[in-house]
Write a protein that holds these residues in place. Structure first.
Motif, mmCIF file in Angstrom:
data_model
loop_
_atom_site.group_PDB
_atom_site.id
_atom_site.type_symbol
_atom_site.label_atom_id
_atom_site.label_comp_id
_atom_site.label_asym_id
_atom_site.label_seq_id
_atom_site.Cartn_x
_atom_site.Cartn_y
_atom_site.Cartn_z
ATOM 1 N N GLU A 142 79.945 9.240 10.312
ATOM 2 C CA GLU A 142 80.786 10.428 10.567
ATOM 3 C C GLU A 142 80.421 11.586 9.471
ATOM 4 O O GLU A 142 80.916 12.609 9.838
ATOM 5 C CB GLU A 142 82.232 10.183 10.808
ATOM 6 C CG GLU A 142 82.843 9.428 9.499
ATOM 7 C CD GLU A 142 84.210 9.039 9.409
ATOM 8 O OE1 GLU A 142 85.151 9.640 9.152
ATOM 9 O OE2 GLU A 142 84.223 7.944 9.992
ATOM 10 N N SER A 143 79.575 11.117 8.591
ATOM 11 C CA SER A 143 79.082 11.910 7.611
ATOM 12 C C SER A 143 77.724 11.793 7.126
ATOM 13 O O SER A 143 77.278 10.698 6.808
ATOM 14 C CB SER A 143 80.192 11.907 6.059
ATOM 15 O OG SER A 143 79.769 12.609 5.204
ATOM 16 N N ILE A 144 76.902 12.993 7.335
ATOM 17 C CA ILE A 144 75.365 12.820 6.987
ATOM 18 C C ILE A 144 74.925 13.915 6.191
ATOM 19 O O ILE A 144 75.306 15.109 6.369
ATOM 20 C CB ILE A 144 74.639 12.698 8.466
ATOM 21 C CG1 ILE A 144 75.397 11.806 9.527
ATOM 22 C CG2 ILE A 144 73.179 12.631 8.302
ATOM 23 C CD1 ILE A 144 74.821 11.768 10.831
ATOM 24 N N ALA A 145 74.250 13.389 5.255
ATOM 25 C CA ALA A 145 73.381 14.620 4.424
ATOM 26 C C ALA A 145 72.106 15.122 4.828
ATOM 27 O O ALA A 145 71.585 14.022 5.253
ATOM 28 C CB ALA A 145 73.404 14.047 2.971
ATOM 29 N N PHE A 146 72.029 16.042 4.986
ATOM 30 C CA PHE A 146 70.601 16.641 5.653
ATOM 31 C C PHE A 146 69.953 17.473 4.439
ATOM 32 O O PHE A 146 70.581 18.214 3.626
ATOM 33 C CB PHE A 146 70.851 17.539 6.575
ATOM 34 C CG PHE A 146 71.614 16.969 8.002
ATOM 35 C CD1 PHE A 146 70.663 16.348 8.751
ATOM 36 C CD2 PHE A 146 72.926 16.980 8.057
ATOM 37 C CE1 PHE A 146 71.211 15.522 9.719
ATOM 38 C CE2 PHE A 146 73.352 16.350 9.176
ATOM 39 C CZ PHE A 146 72.724 15.661 10.206
ATOM 40 N N PRO A 147 68.620 17.162 4.222
ATOM 41 C CA PRO A 147 67.921 18.328 3.221
ATOM 42 C C PRO A 147 67.744 19.577 3.822
ATOM 43 O O PRO A 147 67.383 19.453 4.928
ATOM 44 C CB PRO A 147 66.629 17.273 3.118
ATOM 45 C CG PRO A 147 66.315 16.732 4.245
ATOM 46 C CD PRO A 147 67.787 16.473 4.909
ATOM 47 N N ILE A 148 67.932 20.513 3.166
ATOM 48 C CA ILE A 148 67.550 21.824 3.505
ATOM 49 C C ILE A 148 66.475 22.519 2.701
ATOM 50 O O ILE A 148 66.532 22.569 1.386
ATOM 51 C CB ILE A 148 68.885 22.846 3.202
ATOM 52 C CG1 ILE A 148 70.154 22.168 4.072
ATOM 53 C CG2 ILE A 148 68.564 24.175 3.887
ATOM 54 C CD1 ILE A 148 69.814 22.040 5.662
ATOM 55 N N TYR A 149 65.359 22.855 3.304
ATOM 56 C CA TYR A 149 64.225 23.572 2.432
ATOM 57 C C TYR A 149 64.365 25.071 2.607
ATOM 58 O O TYR A 149 65.143 25.579 3.512
ATOM 59 C CB TYR A 149 63.017 23.010 2.923
ATOM 60 C CG TYR A 149 62.868 21.609 2.798
ATOM 61 C CD1 TYR A 149 62.326 21.305 1.622
ATOM 62 C CD2 TYR A 149 63.338 20.867 3.914
ATOM 63 C CE1 TYR A 149 62.176 19.729 1.492
ATOM 64 C CE2 TYR A 149 63.142 19.384 3.945
ATOM 65 C CZ TYR A 149 62.569 19.112 2.678
ATOM 66 O OH TYR A 149 62.449 17.560 2.596
ATOM 67 N N ALA A 150 63.744 25.790 1.722
ATOM 68 C CA ALA A 150 63.687 27.225 1.512
ATOM 69 C C ALA A 150 63.420 27.730 2.937
ATOM 70 O O ALA A 150 63.943 28.918 3.446
ATOM 71 C CB ALA A 150 62.980 27.847 0.558
#
Length: 80
Positions: free
Chosen positions: A35-43
């Motif tokens: 129910e909680s997910i971490a996503f990588p964010i790039y510039a």
């Protein structure tokens, strides 16, 4: 110069105040997701999977019934 591989993780989670919280949690469990997910964010980009999960998180009962989150569901959902 910026390193194109630098990223930060942004965690997206279901709101426990969502009236459909339990329904959404059960659905996520059935498909093997949390129910909680971490996503990588790039510039220069963010993952498509994050947009799909955000659409799912804010979906109302009718939108959930459509079961499609890889494209725009409704304008209301996109603006949420």
């Amino acid at each position: 110069d910026r390193n194109p591989y630098d990223s930060i993780d942004v965690t997206v989670a279901l709101s426990e105040e969502d009236p459909l919280y339990q329904v959404k949690v059960e659905y996520l469990k059935r498909i093997g997701k949390e129910e909680s997910i971490a996503f990588p964010i790039y510039a220069d980009r963010s993952p498509v999977e994050m947009i799909e999960f955000l659409r799912f998180c804010v979906a109302d009962e009718e939108e959930l019934g459509m079961g499609v989150f890889n494209r725009m569901i409704t304008v209301k959902n996109e603006l949420a």
